[in-house]
Motif scaffolding. Sequence first.
Motif, PDB file in Angstrom:
ATOM      1  N   LEU A 144      -0.208  -5.944   9.958  1.00 51.22           N
ATOM      2  CA  LEU A 144      -1.449  -6.299   9.261  1.00 51.22           C
ATOM      3  C   LEU A 144      -2.069  -7.555   9.866  1.00 51.22           C
ATOM      4  CD1 LEU A 144      -0.316  -5.626   5.571  1.00 51.22           C
ATOM      5  CD2 LEU A 144      -1.962  -4.283   6.887  1.00 51.22           C
ATOM      6  N   ALA A 149      -6.083  -7.813   9.202  1.00 51.22           N
ATOM      7  CA  ALA A 149      -6.176  -7.484   7.780  1.00 51.22           C
ATOM      8  C   ALA A 149      -5.925  -8.737   6.939  1.00 51.22           C
ATOM      9  CB  ALA A 149      -5.163  -6.405   7.420  1.00 51.22           C
ATOM     10  N   TRP A 206      -7.585  -6.193  -0.680  1.00 49.47           N
ATOM     11  CA  TRP A 206      -7.226  -6.120   0.733  1.00 49.47           C
ATOM     12  C   TRP A 206      -8.441  -5.679   1.547  1.00 49.47           C
ATOM     13  CZ3 TRP A 206      -2.594  -7.430   2.952  1.00 49.47           C
ATOM     14  CH2 TRP A 206      -1.513  -7.642   2.094  1.00 49.47           C
ATOM     15  N   ILE A 208      -8.896  -4.091   5.123  1.00 54.47           N
ATOM     16  CA  ILE A 208      -8.171  -3.502   6.254  1.00 54.47           C
ATOM     17  C   ILE A 208      -9.131  -2.637   7.059  1.00 54.47           C
ATOM     18  CG2 ILE A 208      -6.245  -2.026   6.943  1.00 54.47           C
ATOM     19  CD1 ILE A 208      -4.872  -2.723   4.327  1.00 54.47           C
ATOM     20  N   ASN A 209      -9.353  -3.029   8.284  1.00 50.17           N
ATOM     21  CA  ASN A 209     -10.275  -2.292   9.163  1.00 50.17           C
ATOM     22  C   ASN A 209     -11.641  -2.101   8.511  1.00 50.17           C
ATOM     23  OD1 ASN A 209      -8.261  -1.998  11.159  1.00 50.17           O
ATOM     24  ND2 ASN A 209      -7.462  -0.150  10.166  1.00 50.17           N
ATOM     25  N   LEU A 222      -0.496   0.520   2.041  1.00 48.13           N
ATOM     26  CA  LEU A 222      -1.024  -0.415   3.035  1.00 48.13           C
ATOM     27  C   LEU A 222      -0.669   0.033   4.449  1.00 48.13           C
ATOM     28  CD1 LEU A 222      -0.167  -3.779   1.237  1.00 48.13           C
ATOM     29  CD2 LEU A 222      -2.418  -2.705   1.448  1.00 48.13           C
ATOM     30  N   GLU A 225      -3.036   2.994   5.239  1.00 45.75           N
ATOM     31  CA  GLU A 225      -4.421   2.565   5.433  1.00 45.75           C
ATOM     32  C   GLU A 225      -4.605   1.800   6.742  1.00 45.75           C
ATOM     33  OE1 GLU A 225      -7.103   3.228   3.784  1.00 45.75           O
ATOM     34  OE2 GLU A 225      -6.208   4.278   2.075  1.00 45.75           O
ATOM     35  N   SER A 226      -3.555   1.120   7.168  1.00 41.47           N
ATOM     36  CA  SER A 226      -3.656   0.305   8.384  1.00 41.47           C
ATOM     37  C   SER A 226      -3.166   1.029   9.630  1.00 41.47           C
ATOM     38  CB  SER A 226      -2.856  -0.990   8.210  1.00 41.47           C
ATOM     39  OG  SER A 226      -1.466  -0.707   8.065  1.00 41.47           O
TER      40      SER A 226
END
Length: 236
Positions: A144, A149, A206, A208-209, A222, A225-226
């Motif tokens: 992350l 992130a 969060w 993320i991207n 997480l 998603e990442s």
Amino acid sequence: MVTYGVVTALSLQENGEELLPGLDDLDIRLTLLLLATSLATASAYFLFILNTKFVGTSCLYCLSSAFISFTLFFIRLKDIGLARIQKFVGLQLAVAVIVALALTNSYSSATTQLKGTGDFVLEPYKTEVTSESTPFAISLARHLHSIGAKMYGAFWCTHCNDQKQLFGREAMEILDYVECFPNGAGKGKKMANECVATGLEGFPTWVINGKLLSGDQELSVLAEESGFVSESPEQS
């Protein structure tokens, strides 16, 4: 709800059910009229507050209750008749005024108490992460961090603390965590500019991207998603 129950009981007695002994027909009709008056007054007051203090807010329960209250009121007016109503107008007005004053006083007291909370100030404090990080949590934290992130949170947020404990002490030292209230919360305290610019709707959040995830998340979520793929089968 209690008032509606009393109205129902009196209506049944009016139709021959002996639920409340000692009341003659006139007593029942007068009591029902005054109860209907109080219900109609309360409903009118609530609708006034809804349309002046909470503009744009809908309340199906309020509208339904108002419809029932006004229907009962007009039914009682028709039942007693115009000739008798004239004898009780003063009593009806007195009941309406008492109900309106009581509701106004209650509303004023409630709003005063809520305004008083605006003077509250919570000084910042550091929450200690006591749990140990798993190898998976550490690897995920590194991933992350590598993709930029971030976790946005607030020191007073219990869900944020839960998220930190889920990662563990070692992993949290790796993650990019942004405290949104570094100077405290409450009167005169503002959210950090970065948090405002991000458009947060709650904590933790969060990013993320470029995607916002609100609320505390499972590590597996997480990771997915990442785009993190762990060499270890362990996940939390």
